[in-house]
Design a protein around this motif. Structure first.
Motif, mmCIF file in Angstrom:
data_model
loop_
_atom_site.group_PDB
_atom_site.id
_atom_site.type_symbol
_atom_site.label_atom_id
_atom_site.label_comp_id
_atom_site.label_asym_id
_atom_site.label_seq_id
_atom_site.Cartn_x
_atom_site.Cartn_y
_atom_site.Cartn_z
ATOM 1 N N TRP A 198 1.317 -9.663 -24.445
ATOM 2 C CA TRP A 198 0.191 -10.548 -24.734
ATOM 3 C C TRP A 198 0.557 -11.550 -25.818
ATOM 4 O O TRP A 198 1.322 -11.241 -26.737
ATOM 5 C CB TRP A 198 -1.005 -9.721 -25.191
ATOM 6 N N GLY A 199 -0.033 -12.728 -25.692
ATOM 7 C CA GLY A 199 0.100 -13.704 -26.762
ATOM 8 C C GLY A 199 -0.868 -13.400 -27.885
ATOM 9 O O GLY A 199 -1.641 -12.442 -27.830
ATOM 10 N N TYR A 214 -6.328 -15.501 -24.234
ATOM 11 C CA TYR A 214 -5.012 -14.875 -24.312
ATOM 12 C C TYR A 214 -4.269 -15.039 -22.990
ATOM 13 O O TYR A 214 -4.864 -14.865 -21.923
ATOM 14 C CB TYR A 214 -5.135 -13.384 -24.583
ATOM 15 N N CYS A 215 -2.991 -15.327 -23.063
ATOM 16 C CA CYS A 215 -2.168 -15.245 -21.872
ATOM 17 C C CYS A 215 -1.426 -13.913 -21.893
ATOM 18 O O CYS A 215 -1.233 -13.313 -22.953
ATOM 19 C CB CYS A 215 -1.200 -16.412 -21.764
ATOM 20 N N ALA A 216 -1.021 -13.465 -20.711
ATOM 21 C CA ALA A 216 -0.397 -12.159 -20.601
ATOM 22 C C ALA A 216 0.620 -12.150 -19.470
ATOM 23 O O ALA A 216 0.433 -12.824 -18.450
ATOM 24 C CB ALA A 216 -1.446 -11.086 -20.363
ATOM 25 N N LEU A 217 1.662 -11.353 -19.663
ATOM 26 C CA LEU A 217 2.747 -11.208 -18.682
ATOM 27 C C LEU A 217 2.447 -10.013 -17.787
ATOM 28 O O LEU A 217 2.253 -8.895 -18.288
ATOM 29 C CB LEU A 217 4.070 -10.995 -19.410
ATOM 30 N N GLY A 218 2.427 -10.247 -16.485
ATOM 31 C CA GLY A 218 2.162 -9.170 -15.553
ATOM 32 C C GLY A 218 3.303 -8.180 -15.445
ATOM 33 O O GLY A 218 4.458 -8.513 -15.723
ATOM 34 N N GLN A 239 12.914 -8.912 -25.297
ATOM 35 C CA GLN A 239 11.552 -8.801 -24.829
ATOM 36 C C GLN A 239 10.890 -10.172 -24.877
ATOM 37 O O GLN A 239 11.087 -10.923 -25.820
ATOM 38 C CB GLN A 239 10.768 -7.826 -25.687
ATOM 39 N N ALA A 240 10.122 -10.475 -23.856
ATOM 40 C CA ALA A 240 9.467 -11.775 -23.794
ATOM 41 C C ALA A 240 8.404 -11.903 -24.872
ATOM 42 O O ALA A 240 7.793 -10.917 -25.304
ATOM 43 C CB ALA A 240 8.828 -11.960 -22.412
ATOM 44 N N GLN A 241 8.228 -13.113 -25.335
ATOM 45 C CA GLN A 241 7.140 -13.429 -26.255
ATOM 46 C C GLN A 241 6.334 -14.569 -25.675
ATOM 47 O O GLN A 241 6.877 -15.463 -25.006
ATOM 48 C CB GLN A 241 7.699 -13.815 -27.623
ATOM 49 N N LEU A 242 5.042 -14.556 -25.937
ATOM 50 C CA LEU A 242 4.130 -15.557 -25.397
ATOM 51 C C LEU A 242 3.407 -16.255 -26.542
ATOM 52 O O LEU A 242 2.914 -15.591 -27.464
ATOM 53 C CB LEU A 242 3.099 -14.895 -24.480
ATOM 54 N N VAL A 243 3.331 -17.577 -26.458
ATOM 55 C CA VAL A 243 2.651 -18.352 -27.491
ATOM 56 C C VAL A 243 1.682 -19.310 -26.819
ATOM 57 O O VAL A 243 2.104 -20.197 -26.060
ATOM 58 C CB VAL A 243 3.651 -19.131 -28.357
ATOM 59 N N GLU A 244 0.389 -19.139 -27.101
ATOM 60 C CA GLU A 244 -0.642 -20.016 -26.552
ATOM 61 C C GLU A 244 -0.866 -21.223 -27.456
ATOM 62 O O GLU A 244 -0.668 -21.155 -28.665
ATOM 63 C CB GLU A 244 -1.982 -19.276 -26.382
ATOM 64 N N SER A 245 -1.341 -22.298 -26.839
ATOM 65 C CA SER A 245 -1.739 -23.487 -27.582
ATOM 66 C C SER A 245 -2.761 -24.253 -26.755
ATOM 67 O O SER A 245 -2.966 -23.948 -25.572
ATOM 68 C CB SER A 245 -0.525 -24.367 -27.886
ATOM 69 N N GLY A 246 -3.396 -25.238 -27.401
ATOM 70 C CA GLY A 246 -4.317 -26.096 -26.673
ATOM 71 C C GLY A 246 -5.784 -25.807 -26.900
ATOM 72 O O GLY A 246 -6.641 -26.548 -26.410
#
Length: 124
Positions: free
Chosen positions: A114-115, A95-99, A1-8
């Motif tokens: 979701w991240g 938050y970033c998110a995968l469609g 399963q994909a994982q998302l990590v935000e930064s910045g």
């Protein structure tokens, strides 16, 4: 399963700029639309921007149109949000998110992963 990590995220003065990044693991990033949302305490999570899997289509909320730019680098499995002309009203957790498909809109239900979010604070 994909994982998302935000930064910045971080603290910036009004009128300034920030660039958020979202790095994805897993194979689904390249074939999926991606989106950015934001949320402040006690409020619902709001749509900010979305981009199709090939980056040939983008959509923005009215509140950020003309100031924010969403783009992606599929070779690096990374999504970006360039935020310019920031105002205190942009303060939120982003938050970033995968469609759920190659092209989606701004509804929360259209995103599956979701991240953890990154805080953006804009001072006046």
């Amino acid at each position: 399963q994909a994982q998302l990590v935000e930064s910045g995220g971080g603290l910036v003065q009004a009128g300034g700029s920030l660039r958020l990044s979202c790095t994805a693991s897993g194979r689904s990033f390249r074939s999926s639309a991606m989106g950015w949302f934001r949320q402040t305490p006690g409020k619902e999570r709001d749509f900010v921007a979305t981009i199709s899997w090939r980056a040939d289509s983008t959509e923005y909320s009215d509140s950020v149109k003309g100031r924010f730019t969403i783009y992606r680098d599929n070779d690096r499995n990374t999504l970006y949000l360039q935020m310019d002309s920031l105002t205190p009203d942009d303060t939120a957790i982003y938050y970033c998110a995968l469609g759920r498909g190659p092209r989606v809109g701004g509804g929360l239900h259209e995103y599956s992963i979701w991240g953890q979010g990154t805080q953006v604070t804009v001072s006046s």
